[in-house]
Design a protein around this motif. Structure first.
Motif, mmCIF file in Angstrom:
data_model
loop_
_atom_site.group_PDB
_atom_site.id
_atom_site.type_symbol
_atom_site.label_atom_id
_atom_site.label_comp_id
_atom_site.label_asym_id
_atom_site.label_seq_id
_atom_site.Cartn_x
_atom_site.Cartn_y
_atom_site.Cartn_z
ATOM 1 N N TRP A 1 38.756 38.296 47.811
ATOM 2 C CA TRP A 1 37.674 39.028 47.399
ATOM 3 C C TRP A 1 36.481 38.080 47.994
ATOM 4 C CZ3 TRP A 1 33.079 37.781 45.150
ATOM 5 C CH2 TRP A 1 32.155 38.881 44.621
ATOM 6 N N ILE A 2 36.544 36.724 48.060
ATOM 7 C CA ILE A 2 35.593 35.828 48.584
ATOM 8 C C ILE A 2 35.450 36.254 50.084
ATOM 9 C CG2 ILE A 2 34.906 33.537 49.310
ATOM 10 C CD1 ILE A 2 34.404 33.895 46.297
ATOM 11 N N LYS A 3 36.606 36.544 50.796
ATOM 12 C CA LYS A 3 36.516 36.773 52.151
ATOM 13 C C LYS A 3 35.803 38.063 52.416
ATOM 14 C CE LYS A 3 40.810 34.506 53.716
ATOM 15 N NZ LYS A 3 42.176 34.746 54.290
ATOM 16 N N LYS A 4 36.003 38.972 51.550
ATOM 17 C CA LYS A 4 35.113 40.472 51.906
ATOM 18 C C LYS A 4 33.638 40.329 51.057
ATOM 19 C CE LYS A 4 39.519 42.803 51.510
ATOM 20 N NZ LYS A 4 40.422 43.687 50.662
ATOM 21 N N ASN A 5 33.518 39.398 50.282
ATOM 22 C CA ASN A 5 32.198 39.661 49.625
ATOM 23 C C ASN A 5 31.418 38.154 49.558
ATOM 24 O OD1 ASN A 5 32.561 42.360 48.192
ATOM 25 N ND2 ASN A 5 34.627 41.267 47.876
ATOM 26 N N LYS A 6 31.552 37.729 50.833
ATOM 27 C CA LYS A 6 30.851 36.098 50.812
ATOM 28 C C LYS A 6 29.428 36.132 50.341
ATOM 29 C CE LYS A 6 30.858 32.035 53.419
ATOM 30 N NZ LYS A 6 31.322 31.405 54.900
ATOM 31 N N ALA A 7 28.479 37.243 50.944
ATOM 32 C CA ALA A 7 27.415 37.038 50.684
ATOM 33 C C ALA A 7 26.763 37.320 49.198
ATOM 34 C CB ALA A 7 26.665 38.258 51.412
ATOM 35 N N THR A 8 27.635 38.177 48.536
ATOM 36 C CA THR A 8 27.528 38.358 47.298
ATOM 37 C C THR A 8 27.757 37.254 46.218
ATOM 38 O OG1 THR A 8 28.220 40.706 47.419
ATOM 39 C CG2 THR A 8 28.220 39.783 45.223
ATOM 40 N N PHE A 9 28.930 36.568 46.636
ATOM 41 C CA PHE A 9 29.255 35.407 46.084
ATOM 42 C C PHE A 9 28.269 34.135 46.106
ATOM 43 C CE2 PHE A 9 31.454 31.406 46.218
ATOM 44 C CZ PHE A 9 31.874 31.205 44.957
ATOM 45 N N LEU A 10 27.773 33.997 47.430
ATOM 46 C CA LEU A 10 26.957 33.104 47.605
ATOM 47 C C LEU A 10 25.548 33.421 46.793
ATOM 48 C CD1 LEU A 10 27.394 32.182 51.377
ATOM 49 C CD2 LEU A 10 27.913 30.895 49.325
ATOM 50 N N GLN B 1 38.812 38.452 29.432
ATOM 51 C CA GLN B 1 39.329 39.255 30.218
ATOM 52 C C GLN B 1 39.596 38.844 31.674
ATOM 53 O OE1 GLN B 1 36.852 42.819 29.663
ATOM 54 N NE2 GLN B 1 37.601 43.262 27.789
ATOM 55 N N GLU B 2 38.819 37.598 31.805
ATOM 56 C CA GLU B 2 38.777 36.896 33.130
ATOM 57 C C GLU B 2 37.933 37.966 34.308
ATOM 58 O OE1 GLU B 2 42.848 36.071 34.354
ATOM 59 O OE2 GLU B 2 42.819 34.454 33.152
ATOM 60 N N PHE B 3 36.812 38.312 33.633
ATOM 61 C CA PHE B 3 36.007 39.053 34.481
ATOM 62 C C PHE B 3 36.386 40.147 35.314
ATOM 63 C CE2 PHE B 3 33.693 34.929 33.764
ATOM 64 C CZ PHE B 3 32.519 35.319 33.362
ATOM 65 N N PRO B 4 37.146 41.185 34.857
ATOM 66 C CA PRO B 4 37.554 42.293 35.407
ATOM 67 C C PRO B 4 36.820 42.838 36.591
ATOM 68 C CG PRO B 4 37.848 42.714 33.203
ATOM 69 C CD PRO B 4 36.827 41.581 33.498
ATOM 70 N N GLU B 5 37.229 42.897 37.752
ATOM 71 C CA GLU B 5 36.683 43.233 39.188
ATOM 72 C C GLU B 5 36.010 44.584 38.979
ATOM 73 O OE1 GLU B 5 38.771 42.900 42.929
ATOM 74 O OE2 GLU B 5 39.888 41.220 42.323
ATOM 75 N N GLU B 6 36.684 45.381 38.194
ATOM 76 C CA GLU B 6 35.803 46.858 38.339
ATOM 77 C C GLU B 6 34.693 46.758 37.509
ATOM 78 O OE1 GLU B 6 39.127 46.608 35.238
ATOM 79 O OE2 GLU B 6 38.997 46.211 37.525
ATOM 80 N N ILE B 7 34.495 46.109 36.417
ATOM 81 C CA ILE B 7 33.387 46.328 35.431
ATOM 82 C C ILE B 7 32.473 45.052 35.571
ATOM 83 C CG2 ILE B 7 34.575 47.747 33.937
ATOM 84 C CD1 ILE B 7 34.706 45.581 32.076
#
Length: 206
Positions: free
Chosen positions: A150-159, A83-89
């Protein structure tokens, strides 16, 4: 005696919970090989968890239990990947899978407190639960890396996901090594270096 009883009760509860989950997932895809294997092992577990007096029997039960978790979570991971990792779940599902894959270690430590976890689960299974957690986060980060907004808004989570994934892969590499790895370790083994470099490159702009 009381400790043995509690141990049996906890194992019984966990096995029945996992059996219920497996049955639910099999209703989605009855012919899945991993779920079929999990169901088969669970049948054996349900018939044998009352005979855990010997530590060797307990080890075998925990090893089989771990294999069931590996099979069930593999099916669940594949669904997310397809499902290519749906953002909502995905954030919730990722955490759930990481918790499921951590459980064998926690259970082994609790039910066999006087033994090293790797002695209870065995080297291969312990490597596998670390690898699966690292690989899951690697695949997730690889997918997220393509979502620039998404990366721009959630950089800390991504890292955080990247760092956690690398940490699990490093722990996997440490299982058969007496060397304690740290965040600042310098690797002289080319395979190790290539593995971690690939993870870094796939999740950063290289």
């Amino acid at each position: 005696v009381m400790a043995d009883y509690r141990r049996v009760v906890e194992l019984e509860r966990r096995i029945l919970e996992l059996d219920s989950k497996c049955a639910s997932l099999r209703s989605e895809k009855p012919d899945d090989d991993y779920l079929q294997n999990a169901a088969s092992v669970l049948e054996k577990l349900k018939s044998s968890y009352t005979h855990t007096g010997e530590s060797s029997s307990l080890y075998k039960l925990l090893q089989d239990y771990t294999q069931v978790i590996l099979d069930i979570t593999f099916y669940e991971e594949n669904k997310l990947v397809d499902q290519e990792f749906p953002e909502e779940i995905s954030p919730f599902k990722i955490q759930q899978l990481l918790q499921d894959l951590t459980e064998p270690e926690l259970l082994a430590a609790r039910l066999a407190p006087n033994q090293e976890v790797q002695a209870v689960l065995g080297l291969e299974l312990l490597e596998c639960v670390y690898w699966r957690r690292g690989a899951l986060l690697y695949m997730y980060c690889h997918t997220l890396h393509q979502r620039k907004q998404w990366i721009k808004k959630n950089k800390a989570t991504f890292l955080k996901c990247v760092q956690e994934g690398v940490r699990y892969l490093m722990k996997m590499l440490q299982v058969r090594s007496s060397v304690k790895l740290s965040d600042g370790v310098v690797f002289h083994d080319s395979n190790t270096t290539n593995l971690l470099t690939e993870v870094h490159c796939q999740t950063h702009t290289c």
